[in-house]
Design a protein around this motif. Structure first.
Motif, PDB file in Angstrom:
ATOM      1  N   ALA A  53       0.965  -1.206  -0.013  1.00 55.28           N
ATOM      2  CA  ALA A  53      -0.208   0.154   0.069  1.00 55.28           C
ATOM      3  C   ALA A  53       0.771   1.303  -0.166  1.00 55.28           C
ATOM      4  CB  ALA A  53      -1.100  -0.173   1.355  1.00 55.28           C
ATOM      5  N   SER A  54       1.802   1.242   0.974  1.00 55.23           N
ATOM      6  CA  SER A  54       2.686   2.485   1.070  1.00 55.23           C
ATOM      7  C   SER A  54       3.562   2.454  -0.366  1.00 55.23           C
ATOM      8  CB  SER A  54       3.720   2.253   2.013  1.00 55.23           C
ATOM      9  OG  SER A  54       3.101   2.234   3.369  1.00 55.23           O
ATOM     10  N   SER A  55       3.887   1.569  -0.944  1.00 53.53           N
ATOM     11  CA  SER A  55       4.669   1.517  -2.277  1.00 53.53           C
ATOM     12  C   SER A  55       3.925   2.221  -3.185  1.00 53.53           C
ATOM     13  CB  SER A  55       5.163   0.242  -2.554  1.00 53.53           C
ATOM     14  OG  SER A  55       5.757   0.249  -3.849  1.00 53.53           O
ATOM     15  N   GLU A  68      -7.093  -0.734  -2.119  1.00 54.89           N
ATOM     16  CA  GLU A  68      -7.689  -2.065  -1.699  1.00 54.89           C
ATOM     17  C   GLU A  68      -6.593  -2.788  -0.804  1.00 54.89           C
ATOM     18  OE1 GLU A  68      -7.641  -3.478  -5.820  1.00 54.89           O
ATOM     19  OE2 GLU A  68      -9.608  -2.304  -6.385  1.00 54.89           O
ATOM     20  N   PHE A  69      -5.314  -2.573  -0.777  1.00 54.58           N
ATOM     21  CA  PHE A  69      -4.523  -2.968   0.066  1.00 54.58           C
ATOM     22  C   PHE A  69      -4.923  -2.570   1.548  1.00 54.58           C
ATOM     23  CE2 PHE A  69      -1.254  -3.021  -3.637  1.00 54.58           C
ATOM     24  CZ  PHE A  69      -1.536  -4.456  -4.014  1.00 54.58           C
ATOM     25  N   GLU A  70      -5.015  -1.216   1.611  1.00 54.18           N
ATOM     26  CA  GLU A  70      -5.464  -0.775   2.751  1.00 54.18           C
ATOM     27  C   GLU A  70      -6.623  -1.426   3.536  1.00 54.18           C
ATOM     28  OE1 GLU A  70      -3.715   0.876   5.011  1.00 54.18           O
ATOM     29  OE2 GLU A  70      -2.515   2.175   4.139  1.00 54.18           O
ATOM     30  N   GLN A  71      -7.718  -1.537   2.508  1.00 54.17           N
ATOM     31  CA  GLN A  71      -9.161  -2.297   3.241  1.00 54.17           C
ATOM     32  C   GLN A  71      -8.706  -3.738   3.695  1.00 54.17           C
ATOM     33  OE1 GLN A  71     -11.459  -1.450  -0.059  1.00 54.17           O
ATOM     34  NE2 GLN A  71     -13.033  -0.452   1.479  1.00 54.17           N
ATOM     35  N   GLU A  72      -7.775  -4.432   2.688  1.00 55.66           N
ATOM     36  CA  GLU A  72      -7.494  -5.935   3.247  1.00 55.66           C
ATOM     37  C   GLU A  72      -6.547  -5.905   4.594  1.00 55.66           C
ATOM     38  OE1 GLU A  72      -5.054  -9.677   1.237  1.00 55.66           O
ATOM     39  OE2 GLU A  72      -5.783  -8.022   0.046  1.00 55.66           O
ATOM     40  N   VAL A  93      -6.907  -0.504  13.097  1.00 48.19           N
ATOM     41  CA  VAL A  93      -7.954  -0.660  11.970  1.00 48.19           C
ATOM     42  C   VAL A  93      -8.291   0.467  11.203  1.00 48.19           C
ATOM     43  CG1 VAL A  93     -10.208  -1.473  11.182  1.00 48.19           C
ATOM     44  CG2 VAL A  93      -8.700  -3.012  12.828  1.00 48.19           C
ATOM     45  N   TYR A  94      -8.805   1.465  12.255  1.00 43.90           N
ATOM     46  CA  TYR A  94      -9.267   2.756  11.591  1.00 43.90           C
ATOM     47  C   TYR A  94      -8.250   3.592  10.820  1.00 43.90           C
ATOM     48  CZ  TYR A  94     -12.992   1.238  14.662  1.00 43.90           C
ATOM     49  OH  TYR A  94     -14.145   0.675  15.282  1.00 43.90           O
ATOM     50  N   ILE A  95      -7.125   3.362  11.067  1.00 48.57           N
ATOM     51  CA  ILE A  95      -5.878   4.094  10.402  1.00 48.57           C
ATOM     52  C   ILE A  95      -5.930   3.838   8.828  1.00 48.57           C
ATOM     53  CG2 ILE A  95      -3.610   4.488  10.041  1.00 48.57           C
ATOM     54  CD1 ILE A  95      -3.243   4.230  13.221  1.00 48.57           C
ATOM     55  N   SER A  96      -6.001   2.385   8.678  1.00 46.76           N
ATOM     56  CA  SER A  96      -6.180   1.715   7.435  1.00 46.76           C
ATOM     57  C   SER A  96      -7.374   2.121   6.686  1.00 46.76           C
ATOM     58  CB  SER A  96      -5.954   0.299   7.588  1.00 46.76           C
ATOM     59  OG  SER A  96      -4.391  -0.192   7.733  1.00 46.76           O
ATOM     60  N   LEU A  97      -8.515   2.175   7.422  1.00 51.13           N
ATOM     61  CA  LEU A  97      -9.811   2.427   6.710  1.00 51.13           C
ATOM     62  C   LEU A  97      -9.681   3.998   6.329  1.00 51.13           C
ATOM     63  CD1 LEU A  97     -12.329   0.741   8.785  1.00 51.13           C
ATOM     64  CD2 LEU A  97     -11.624   0.007   6.906  1.00 51.13           C
ATOM     65  N   VAL A  98      -8.980   5.047   7.096  1.00 57.74           N
ATOM     66  CA  VAL A  98      -8.969   6.288   6.695  1.00 57.74           C
ATOM     67  C   VAL A  98      -8.031   6.419   5.493  1.00 57.74           C
ATOM     68  CG1 VAL A  98      -8.326   8.297   7.368  1.00 57.74           C
ATOM     69  CG2 VAL A  98      -9.861   7.223   9.052  1.00 57.74           C
ATOM     70  N   SER A  99      -6.955   5.781   5.582  1.00 56.42           N
ATOM     71  CA  SER A  99      -6.086   5.641   4.443  1.00 56.42           C
ATOM     72  C   SER A  99      -6.675   5.130   2.923  1.00 56.42           C
ATOM     73  CB  SER A  99      -4.788   4.775   4.810  1.00 56.42           C
ATOM     74  OG  SER A  99      -4.038   4.985   3.880  1.00 56.42           O
ATOM     75  N   ALA A 100      -7.498   4.158   3.409  1.00 54.83           N
ATOM     76  CA  ALA A 100      -8.058   3.391   2.011  1.00 54.83           C
ATOM     77  C   ALA A 100      -9.157   4.685   1.691  1.00 54.83           C
ATOM     78  CB  ALA A 100      -8.827   2.497   2.283  1.00 54.83           C
ATOM     79  N   ALA A 101      -9.793   5.268   2.535  1.00 53.46           N
ATOM     80  CA  ALA A 101     -10.684   6.424   1.863  1.00 53.46           C
ATOM     81  C   ALA A 101     -10.159   7.496   1.245  1.00 53.46           C
ATOM     82  CB  ALA A 101     -11.439   6.891   3.138  1.00 53.46           C
ATOM     83  N   SER A 102      -9.032   7.892   1.708  1.00 58.92           N
ATOM     84  CA  SER A 102      -8.175   8.920   1.274  1.00 58.92           C
ATOM     85  C   SER A 102      -7.511   8.573  -0.034  1.00 58.92           C
ATOM     86  CB  SER A 102      -6.877   9.194   2.026  1.00 58.92           C
ATOM     87  OG  SER A 102      -6.033  10.402   1.353  1.00 58.92           O
ATOM     88  N   CYS A 103      -7.231   7.367  -0.309  1.00 54.43           N
ATOM     89  CA  CYS A 103      -6.575   6.800  -1.497  1.00 54.43           C
ATOM     90  C   CYS A 103      -7.680   6.899  -2.604  1.00 54.43           C
ATOM     91  CB  CYS A 103      -5.965   5.305  -1.482  1.00 54.43           C
ATOM     92  SG  CYS A 103      -4.361   5.403  -0.592  1.00 54.43           S
TER      93      CYS A 103
END
Length: 92
Positions: A19-21, A50-54, A68-78
Motif C-alpha cells: 500500500a505504501s509503495s 484495496e491493500f489498505e482495506q485488506e 484498523v481505523y488508520i487503514s480505513l481512513v487511508s483507504a478512503a483517502s486513496c
C-alpha cells in the motif's frame, strides 16, 4: 503497552508495504505533466486503497483493533485521490 509494527504478521507487513509503495508511486506519477501520469496515479491509488482495506480486515483478525481505523481512513483517502468517491464513502 504500545504495539509496534514488529508485532504484525509477515503477511500484514507485506500488505502495508504494498500500500505504501503504491501511494509513493502514485504521488510520483501525479508529478508528471501528461494525462498518462494522472491516470496511472489514479490506478495506483485505487490499488493502494484495496491493500489498505485488506490490511484493515487483517489488523482486526490479528487483534490490532486500534490500527484498523488508520487503514480505513487511508483507504478512503486513496479512493478520494483516485476520484472513486463512491468507494471512499463506503469504506468508512
Amino acid at each position: 503497552m504500545k504495539r509496534t509494527h514488529e508485532s504484525y504478521s509477515k503477511e500484514l507487513q507485506q500488505l502495508l508495504g504494498k500500500a505504501s509503495s503504491n501511494i509513493l508511486n502514485a504521488r510520483a506519477a501525479m508529478s508528471r505533466i501528461d494525462n498518462n501520469g494522472s491516470e496511472k496515479a489514479k490506478q495506483l491509488f485505487e490499488q493502494a486503497a484495496e491493500f489498505e482495506q485488506e490490511a484493515a480486515m487483517r489488523l482486526e483478525s490479528e487483534g490490532h483493533h486500534e490500527d484498523v481505523y488508520i487503514s480505513l481512513v487511508s483507504a478512503a483517502s486513496c479512493y478520494q485521490n483516485a476520484e472513486r468517491y463512491d468507494k471512499a464513502l463506503l469504506g468508512l
